[in-house]
Design a protein around this motif. Structure first.
Motif, short mmCIF file in Angstrom:
data_model
loop_
_atom_site.label_atom_id
_atom_site.label_comp_id
_atom_site.label_asym_id
_atom_site.label_seq_id
_atom_site.Cartn_x
_atom_site.Cartn_y
_atom_site.Cartn_z
N SER A 3 53.24 1.62 78.27
CA SER A 3 54.47 0.99 78.11
C SER A 3 54.42 -0.34 78.99
CB SER A 3 55.62 1.91 78.48
OG SER A 3 56.74 1.20 78.45
N TYR A 4 55.20 -1.24 78.80
CA TYR A 4 55.40 -2.40 79.63
C TYR A 4 56.41 -2.02 80.91
CZ TYR A 4 53.71 -5.84 76.37
OH TYR A 4 52.92 -6.52 75.57
N ASP A 5 56.76 -0.62 81.15
CA ASP A 5 57.34 -0.46 82.26
C ASP A 5 56.43 0.18 83.33
OD1 ASP A 5 56.54 2.05 81.46
OD2 ASP A 5 58.78 2.85 81.26
N SER A 6 55.04 -0.18 83.12
CA SER A 6 54.22 0.31 84.06
C SER A 6 53.79 1.54 84.26
CB SER A 6 54.26 -0.12 85.68
OG SER A 6 54.71 -1.75 85.59
N HIS A 23 50.12 2.48 87.76
CA HIS A 23 49.76 1.00 87.32
C HIS A 23 50.84 -0.06 88.30
CE1 HIS A 23 46.27 1.09 84.84
NE2 HIS A 23 46.79 2.03 84.27
N GLU A 24 50.50 -1.17 88.45
CA GLU A 24 51.62 -2.14 89.00
C GLU A 24 51.98 -3.18 87.93
OE1 GLU A 24 50.60 -2.90 93.28
OE2 GLU A 24 48.87 -1.87 92.78
N GLY A 25 51.64 -2.96 86.75
CA GLY A 25 51.90 -4.07 85.60
C GLY A 25 52.01 -3.14 84.51
N ALA A 26 52.13 -3.92 83.40
CA ALA A 26 52.23 -3.07 82.25
C ALA A 26 51.07 -2.55 81.74
CB ALA A 26 52.73 -4.03 80.97
N VAL A 27 51.02 -1.14 81.13
CA VAL A 27 49.92 -0.46 80.66
C VAL A 27 49.78 -1.02 79.44
CG1 VAL A 27 49.02 1.82 80.15
CG2 VAL A 27 50.46 1.46 82.15
N LYS A 28 48.69 -1.52 79.09
CA LYS A 28 48.36 -2.50 77.91
C LYS A 28 47.22 -1.63 76.87
CE LYS A 28 49.09 -5.90 76.79
NZ LYS A 28 48.49 -7.15 76.95
N ALA A 29 46.53 -0.49 77.64
CA ALA A 29 45.59 0.20 76.40
C ALA A 29 45.37 1.60 77.18
CB ALA A 29 44.13 -0.49 76.68
N VAL A 30 45.42 2.55 76.33
CA VAL A 30 45.31 3.79 76.60
C VAL A 30 44.27 4.43 75.51
CG1 VAL A 30 47.60 4.32 77.16
CG2 VAL A 30 47.02 4.65 74.75
N ALA A 31 43.48 5.62 76.08
CA ALA A 31 42.34 6.19 75.27
C ALA A 31 42.12 7.68 75.72
CB ALA A 31 41.19 5.50 75.36
N TRP A 32 42.10 8.58 74.73
CA TRP A 32 41.42 9.84 75.17
C TRP A 32 40.33 9.90 75.46
CZ3 TRP A 32 45.22 13.50 76.06
CH2 TRP A 32 46.51 13.36 75.58
N ILE A 33 39.62 10.66 76.16
CA ILE A 33 38.28 10.97 76.32
C ILE A 33 38.04 12.32 75.67
CG2 ILE A 33 36.36 11.33 77.95
CD1 ILE A 33 38.15 9.77 80.04
N PRO A 34 36.83 12.41 74.65
CA PRO A 34 36.39 13.45 74.02
C PRO A 34 35.78 14.38 75.10
CG PRO A 34 35.64 11.73 72.78
CD PRO A 34 36.30 11.19 74.04
N LEU A 87 42.28 7.83 79.70
CA LEU A 87 42.23 6.42 80.35
C LEU A 87 43.47 5.56 80.39
CD1 LEU A 87 38.67 5.86 79.09
CD2 LEU A 87 39.23 6.52 81.32
N THR A 88 44.02 4.88 81.11
CA THR A 88 44.99 3.90 81.10
C THR A 88 44.36 2.52 81.81
OG1 THR A 88 45.84 4.43 83.13
CG2 THR A 88 46.84 5.62 81.13
N GLY A 89 44.79 1.45 81.07
CA GLY A 89 44.18 0.15 81.50
C GLY A 89 45.64 -0.83 81.50
N GLY A 90 45.58 -1.63 82.51
CA GLY A 90 46.74 -2.47 82.68
C GLY A 90 46.71 -3.77 82.96
N HIS A 106 37.30 -5.51 86.97
CA HIS A 106 38.04 -6.72 85.81
C HIS A 106 38.85 -7.45 86.80
CE1 HIS A 106 36.62 -5.74 81.99
NE2 HIS A 106 37.08 -4.27 81.92
N THR A 107 38.85 -8.84 86.64
CA THR A 107 39.71 -9.72 87.10
C THR A 107 40.93 -10.09 86.31
OG1 THR A 107 38.15 -11.51 86.64
CG2 THR A 107 37.72 -10.47 88.58
N GLY A 108 41.07 -9.83 85.27
CA GLY A 108 42.32 -10.09 84.23
C GLY A 108 42.83 -8.67 83.74
N SER A 109 43.70 -9.00 82.98
CA SER A 109 44.22 -7.65 82.31
C SER A 109 43.46 -6.95 81.32
CB SER A 109 45.64 -8.34 81.44
OG SER A 109 46.10 -7.17 80.75
N VAL A 110 43.61 -5.60 81.70
CA VAL A 110 42.72 -4.63 80.72
C VAL A 110 43.42 -4.48 79.45
CG1 VAL A 110 41.45 -2.75 80.66
CG2 VAL A 110 41.66 -3.70 82.76
N ASP A 111 42.79 -5.10 78.18
CA ASP A 111 43.60 -5.11 77.15
C ASP A 111 43.21 -4.07 76.04
OD1 ASP A 111 45.40 -7.03 78.04
OD2 ASP A 111 44.33 -8.63 77.14
N ALA A 112 42.07 -3.60 76.41
CA ALA A 112 41.47 -2.43 75.31
C ALA A 112 40.54 -1.50 75.96
CB ALA A 112 40.80 -3.22 74.24
#
Length: 443
Positions: free
Chosen positions: A133-136, A154-165, A177-180, A208-214
């Motif tokens: 969510s955009y609420d971090s 996270h200190e910013g919007a959470v842009k990506a999520v993924a389950w690990i098998p 996993l979560t990326g933001g 990473h030095t930019g938003s993690v989007d996927a």
């Protein structure tokens, strides 16, 4: 054989002068099979009339709706219109495949968020759904709509999520996993015991030095990939012990959580960096194979889909199109890639193509950016898409128009839909209206 007509009334006949055409019906659904014999039918028939014929031949007590395909494409006109469009005459015998039509998806539940939903992923086995969510914050839900855990880190919007098998199946322990936008990736461990659910951050991935989007996890559960606005793709081990030593200077505290709750967070470094895209990388997906050599597909703002041999860090092929690629997914069943774009179109790619034509089809129906796409896990033909036009659509690649259009937000308010996922018999979506929607779907 006497002609079969578009009516259930005994003895009815087409009006004088009506053209007729010979058709041969076949199906892969053995429970609905009819005799493989050419029969005459009125050329004016469309899907409904052809369904009546199949039901008549099957002697069905309760009418069953069917869809019809000619040369692998759904019939969307009358037979006569098809003949004219393909420069055929009524002397031709049409081979028509039929499949039982599915019921439209129905909304099963909604899950209330405090802010926009950026990402959604259903668990492939457990009845759990992960959202960013955009609420971090990220959240774990069960399918009844109960929020099982709120994930703060996270200190910013959470842009990506993924389950690990997990390599060993378990009913209570999960990893994800979560990326933001804060350039961070967190690896989490979640235990859903009967007494209480517990969550902890196992490691923080830095690089990473930019938003993690996927984010995308390999099906073997040993590695995952991340894509960023910084133009890079990084490959990581999922091993929670493969981290830097727990020295105080290499640990950091998470806002909102005390050191007692986190114990500090160990850092993880990427094992590979894949470079080649020019500009932001917005999406990635592994070839849906448990083989350790499964390819990685990435797409971005440079209008390219790139195929990677992860083991050698080599960009083995590059496929180009006209517009920015926002999202894509690979099908384990059809081996095709579907992608969503900023020109409102969906494209179908064949990464195995050797004829130079990698974009096989374009699908147009959305009226704004196509933000997310996801294949059906059980069909080689069906996929779902969502868009900034407030809708979720269900498609069959044998048709150029969507099978169903679902509400993903308030159209009058232009509420964008950012994410869609398809797990089992459920489609999940989320966006600007802060509602995680689930649809029951049996396509």
């Amino acid at each position: 054989m006497s002609p079969v007509h578009d009516s259930n009334a005994a003895g009815s006949a087409p009006p004088k002068g009506d053209a007729q055409v010979q058709v041969r019906f076949r199906t892969r659904q053995s429970q609905h099979a009819v005799a493989d014999t050419a029969i005459l039918v009125p050329a004016k028939l469309r899907r409904y009339g052809l369904s009546e014929i199949i039901n008549h031949l099957l002697e069905s007590e309760k009418p069953i709706p069917f869809n019809f395909l000619i040369d692998g494409k759904f019939l969307q006109t009358s037979l006569n219109a098809y003949l004219e469009a393909n420069a055929l005459s009524t002397e031709n015998v049409l081979d028509i495949e039929y499949v039982q039509a599915t019921l439209p998806p129905t909304e099963a539940a909604t899950f209330e968020h405090d802010e926009w939903i950026s990402s959604v992923e259903g668990h492939p086995v457990a009845s759990l759904v992960l959202t960013g969510s955009y609420d971090s914050q990220a959240r774990v839900w069960d399918r009844s709509g109960t929020c099982k855990a709120v994930l703060k880190g996270h200190e910013g919007a959470v842009k990506a999520v993924a389950w690990i098998p997990l390599r060993e199946a378990t009913g209570t322990k999960h990893r994800f996993l979560t990326g933001g936008q804060d350039h961070k990736i967190f690896g989490w461990e979640y235990t859903n015991e009967a007494a209480a659910a517990t969550t902890r951050i196992a490691y923080e991935c830095v690089g990473h030095t930019g938003s993690v989007d996927a984010l995308a996890a390999h099906r073997n559960g040993l590695q995952f990939a991340s894509a960023s606005y910084d133009g890079s793709v990084l490959i990581w081990s999922t091993d929670p012990t493969d981290v830097e030593e727990a020295e105080p200077r290499k640990r950091r505290k998470v806002p909102g959580l005390s050191s007692a709750e986190t114990g500090g967070i160990a850092l993880k470094r990427a094992i590979k960096r894949l470079t080649g895209h020019v500009g932001a990388v917005s999406t990635l997906t592994y070839e849906q194979s448990s083989d350790t050599s499964a390819a990685l597909y990435t797409g971005g703002w440079d209008h390219s889909v790139r195929i990677w041999d992860v083991e050698s860090s080599t960009n083995t092929a590059t496929m180009n199109c006209e517009k920015v690629i926002l999202d894509m997914d690979h099908s384990a069943l059809s081996k095709l890639i579907v992608s969503g774009h900023t020109d409102n179109f969906i494209r179908l790619w064949d990464p195995r193509a050797d004829d130079g034509l990698v974009v096989k089809l374009k699908f147009g129906s959305h009226t704004n950016w196509v933000s997310s796409v996801k294949w059906s896990p059980t069909s080689a033909y069906a996929f779902a898409s969502c868009s900034y036009d407030s809708t979720v659509k269900v498609w069959d690649i044998r048709s150029t128009t969507p099978l169903y259009t679902l509400s993903g937000g308030d159209v009058a308010k232009d509420e964008k839909v950012f994410a869609v996922d398809w797990v089992g018999d459920y489609i999940f979506s989320g966006g600007e209206d802060a509602q995680l929607r689930s649809f029951s779907c049996n396509v």
